[in-house]
Motif scaffolding. Structure first.
Motif, mmCIF file in Angstrom:
data_model
loop_
_atom_site.group_PDB
_atom_site.id
_atom_site.type_symbol
_atom_site.label_atom_id
_atom_site.label_comp_id
_atom_site.label_asym_id
_atom_site.label_seq_id
_atom_site.Cartn_x
_atom_site.Cartn_y
_atom_site.Cartn_z
ATOM 1 N N SER A 144 0.834 -1.025 -0.062
ATOM 2 C CA SER A 144 0.096 -0.094 0.115
ATOM 3 C C SER A 144 0.816 1.246 -0.050
ATOM 4 C CB SER A 144 -0.801 -0.174 1.375
ATOM 5 O OG SER A 144 -1.291 1.275 1.758
ATOM 6 N N MET A 145 0.212 2.589 -0.187
ATOM 7 C CA MET A 145 1.037 3.892 -0.014
ATOM 8 C C MET A 145 1.447 3.803 1.454
ATOM 9 S SD MET A 145 1.348 5.495 -2.771
ATOM 10 C CE MET A 145 1.712 3.681 -3.476
ATOM 11 N N THR A 146 0.850 3.094 2.388
ATOM 12 C CA THR A 146 1.221 2.972 3.768
ATOM 13 C C THR A 146 2.304 1.944 4.083
ATOM 14 O OG1 THR A 146 -0.432 1.326 4.424
ATOM 15 C CG2 THR A 146 -1.004 3.711 4.558
ATOM 16 N N SER A 147 2.733 1.327 3.059
ATOM 17 C CA SER A 147 4.141 0.755 3.118
ATOM 18 C C SER A 147 5.224 1.562 3.131
ATOM 19 C CB SER A 147 4.107 -0.444 1.854
ATOM 20 O OG SER A 147 3.393 -1.240 1.967
ATOM 21 N N LEU A 148 5.025 2.707 2.506
ATOM 22 C CA LEU A 148 6.001 3.759 2.319
ATOM 23 C C LEU A 148 5.820 4.793 3.495
ATOM 24 C CD1 LEU A 148 5.794 3.974 -1.584
ATOM 25 C CD2 LEU A 148 7.564 2.673 -0.208
ATOM 26 N N MET A 149 4.585 5.227 3.543
ATOM 27 C CA MET A 149 4.451 6.461 4.438
ATOM 28 C C MET A 149 3.264 6.143 5.656
ATOM 29 S SD MET A 149 3.265 8.876 1.323
ATOM 30 C CE MET A 149 3.606 8.446 -0.324
ATOM 31 N N GLY A 150 3.352 6.935 6.819
ATOM 32 C CA GLY A 150 2.495 6.868 7.631
ATOM 33 C C GLY A 150 1.009 7.195 7.534
ATOM 34 N N PHE A 151 0.006 7.020 8.263
ATOM 35 C CA PHE A 151 -1.569 7.739 8.075
ATOM 36 C C PHE A 151 -2.056 7.451 9.556
ATOM 37 C CE2 PHE A 151 -5.373 6.800 5.378
ATOM 38 C CZ PHE A 151 -5.926 8.070 5.944
ATOM 39 N N ASP A 152 -2.296 8.606 10.013
ATOM 40 C CA ASP A 152 -2.681 8.769 11.395
ATOM 41 C C ASP A 152 -3.877 7.906 11.644
ATOM 42 O OD1 ASP A 152 -4.265 10.396 9.707
ATOM 43 O OD2 ASP A 152 -4.580 12.218 10.734
ATOM 44 N N MET A 153 -4.972 7.909 10.607
ATOM 45 C CA MET A 153 -6.026 7.106 10.873
ATOM 46 C C MET A 153 -5.892 5.590 10.382
ATOM 47 S SD MET A 153 -8.452 9.056 12.095
ATOM 48 C CE MET A 153 -10.243 8.354 11.701
ATOM 49 N N ALA A 154 -4.657 5.147 10.253
ATOM 50 C CA ALA A 154 -4.626 3.599 9.923
ATOM 51 C C ALA A 154 -3.002 3.048 10.265
ATOM 52 C CB ALA A 154 -4.619 3.520 8.221
ATOM 53 N N SER A 155 -2.778 3.294 11.444
ATOM 54 C CA SER A 155 -1.451 3.115 12.079
ATOM 55 C C SER A 155 -1.324 1.613 11.970
ATOM 56 C CB SER A 155 -1.318 3.437 13.549
ATOM 57 O OG SER A 155 -2.418 3.117 14.406
ATOM 58 N N ILE A 156 -2.327 0.819 12.569
ATOM 59 C CA ILE A 156 -1.896 -0.834 12.451
ATOM 60 C C ILE A 156 -1.933 -1.262 10.844
ATOM 61 C CG2 ILE A 156 -3.090 -3.121 13.318
ATOM 62 C CD1 ILE A 156 -4.546 -1.608 15.484
ATOM 63 N N TYR A 157 -2.952 -0.828 10.285
ATOM 64 C CA TYR A 157 -2.782 -1.192 8.898
ATOM 65 C C TYR A 157 -1.549 -0.945 8.232
ATOM 66 C CZ TYR A 157 -4.365 -0.982 3.624
ATOM 67 O OH TYR A 157 -4.452 -1.205 2.309
ATOM 68 N N ALA A 158 -0.941 0.303 8.586
ATOM 69 C CA ALA A 158 0.455 0.563 7.902
ATOM 70 C C ALA A 158 1.351 -0.259 8.534
ATOM 71 C CB ALA A 158 0.563 2.204 8.158
ATOM 72 N N ALA A 159 1.374 -0.518 9.753
ATOM 73 C CA ALA A 159 2.389 -1.363 10.115
ATOM 74 C C ALA A 159 2.415 -2.798 9.529
ATOM 75 C CB ALA A 159 1.830 -1.648 11.885
ATOM 76 N N THR A 160 1.180 -3.420 9.007
ATOM 77 C CA THR A 160 0.929 -4.489 8.170
ATOM 78 C C THR A 160 1.490 -4.540 6.758
ATOM 79 O OG1 THR A 160 -1.221 -4.246 7.430
ATOM 80 C CG2 THR A 160 -1.413 -5.382 9.743
ATOM 81 N N LYS A 161 1.102 -3.290 6.519
ATOM 82 C CA LYS A 161 1.736 -3.159 4.865
ATOM 83 C C LYS A 161 3.143 -2.961 4.818
ATOM 84 C CE LYS A 161 -2.179 -3.733 2.984
ATOM 85 N NZ LYS A 161 -2.573 -5.091 2.194
ATOM 86 N N GLY A 162 3.891 -2.320 5.736
ATOM 87 C CA GLY A 162 5.105 -2.033 5.775
ATOM 88 C C GLY A 162 5.859 -3.343 6.006
ATOM 89 N N ALA A 163 5.133 -4.258 6.949
ATOM 90 C CA ALA A 163 5.849 -5.457 7.097
ATOM 91 C C ALA A 163 5.639 -6.619 6.171
ATOM 92 C CB ALA A 163 5.187 -6.351 8.169
ATOM 93 N N VAL A 164 4.658 -6.269 5.128
ATOM 94 C CA VAL A 164 4.381 -7.022 3.882
ATOM 95 C C VAL A 164 5.680 -7.014 2.929
ATOM 96 C CG1 VAL A 164 2.952 -7.092 2.059
ATOM 97 C CG2 VAL A 164 2.012 -7.610 4.174
ATOM 98 N N VAL A 165 6.101 -5.796 3.050
ATOM 99 C CA VAL A 165 7.080 -5.489 2.050
ATOM 100 C C VAL A 165 8.541 -6.192 2.433
ATOM 101 C CG1 VAL A 165 8.737 -3.589 1.030
ATOM 102 C CG2 VAL A 165 6.260 -3.337 1.110
ATOM 103 N N GLN A 166 8.809 -6.044 3.748
ATOM 104 C CA GLN A 166 9.841 -6.606 4.347
ATOM 105 C C GLN A 166 9.841 -8.118 4.235
ATOM 106 O OE1 GLN A 166 11.486 -3.720 4.204
ATOM 107 N NE2 GLN A 166 12.620 -4.581 5.363
ATOM 108 N N LEU A 167 8.556 -8.763 4.629
ATOM 109 C CA LEU A 167 8.347 -10.186 4.288
ATOM 110 C C LEU A 167 8.480 -10.553 2.872
ATOM 111 C CD1 LEU A 167 7.289 -13.253 5.441
ATOM 112 C CD2 LEU A 167 5.037 -12.280 4.780
ATOM 113 N N THR A 168 7.922 -9.768 2.051
ATOM 114 C CA THR A 168 8.432 -10.009 0.474
ATOM 115 C C THR A 168 9.891 -10.198 0.185
ATOM 116 O OG1 THR A 168 6.479 -8.770 -0.046
ATOM 117 C CG2 THR A 168 7.953 -9.158 -2.007
#
Ligand code: NDP
Length: 255
Positions: A144-168
């Protein structure tokens, strides 16, 4: 275009009964792949299967809740069994709950982590033996864009999407020698049920996204098809561990 030909290939798209997943499933089918789609909703599955069959390929609908590790692994097994092997996995199923960080409950944390991250690992791990045996495989994860940037209304989502990139990246490194390529697509703002819900709670989102996106519009599920076909086809055989934005320029422009 042999480079992009998926005839004779079999694919599983989790969350393939709607939104981005269905956009990707259509693209894979148009390139010739037989496709299994999976979700929890039987009626959405049936409609997606009928649509994919009209494209002239074999299509299979699987009911699974990917939050449940056992169901996720069984879904991958069934896709391989019913399609006669598994060449392609698109681990797309995901969800979001939009709140300020201080308002989430522990249950909501686990719901998002299980849906968006644990399920991706379970599906990839379950797909690996079949791909290793075939000496080839393509896995696409969805960030997601939240793999790259933070989002005040989606902190947990952003954590999952950042992790998906590192897992990949780690799966790509581990399985490259098995000729299995693992890449991530980072969609920008795409018009789906997920973001329709976001537009109901985030005032002005519709216009803000169009203004902030250099392409001047929201993405559509079909915008993801080309990148997915590329990452699932021989055209990308030496491409692994990447995260490819499909975002109308959102992540590469300040305004
Ligand atoms: P939708 O809500 O439109 O579709 C989600 C899909 O995932 C549905 O097919 C749904 O099927 C399935 N799904 C959700 N939860 C589960 C579950 N627990 N078990 C099995 N299937 C599940 O979302 P999008 O198409 O917008 O999103 C798809 C992916 O793209 C997600 O990973 C999302 O995070 C990501 N993404 C979306 C963006 C956007 O702007 N739309 C931007 C960036 C990333 P069912 O209802 O039948 O369970």
């Amino acid at each position: 275009m042999e480079l992009f030909n998926l005839q004779g290939k079999t694919a599983l798209v989790t969350g393939g009964n709607g939104g981005i997943g269905l956009g990707i499933a259509r693209g894979l089918a148009q390139a010739g792949a037989d496709v299994a789609i999976a979700g929890r909703d039987e009626a959405k599955n049936a409609a997606a299967v009928a649509e994919l069959e009209r494209l002239g390929v074999r299509a299979v609908g699987l009911i699974a809740d990917v939050r449940d590790d056992v169901q996720a692994r069984e879904m991958v097994r069934q896709a391989a069994e019913r399609l006669g092997g598994l060449d392609i996995l698109v681990a797309n199923a995901g969800t979001n709950l939009r709140k300020r960080p201080e308002d989430y409950t522990p249950q909501e944390w686990h719901h998002l982590i299980d849906t968006n991250l644990t399920s991706v690992f379970a599906c990839c791990q379950a797909a690996y033996p079949a791909m290793k045996e075939r000496e080839s495989g393509k896995i696409v994860t969805i960030g997601s864009m939240t793999s790259l940037m933070g989002f005040d209304m989606a902190s947990i989502y952003a954590a999952t999407k950042g992790a998906v990139v590192q897992l990949t990246k780690s799966l790509a490194a581990a399985w490259a020698a098995d000729n299995i390529q693992v890449n991530c697509i980072l969609p920008g703002w795409i018009d789906t049920d997920l973001t329709r819900r976001a537009r109901q709670v985030l005032t002005g989102l519709e216009e803000r996204v169009a203004d902030r996106t250099p392409a001047g519009r929201w993405g559509r599920p079909e915008d993801l098809a080309g990148a997915a076909v590329f990452l699932c086809s021989p055209a990308s055989d030496f491409v692994t561990g990447t995260a490819l934005p499909v975002d109308g320029g959102f992540s590469s422009s300040l305004f």
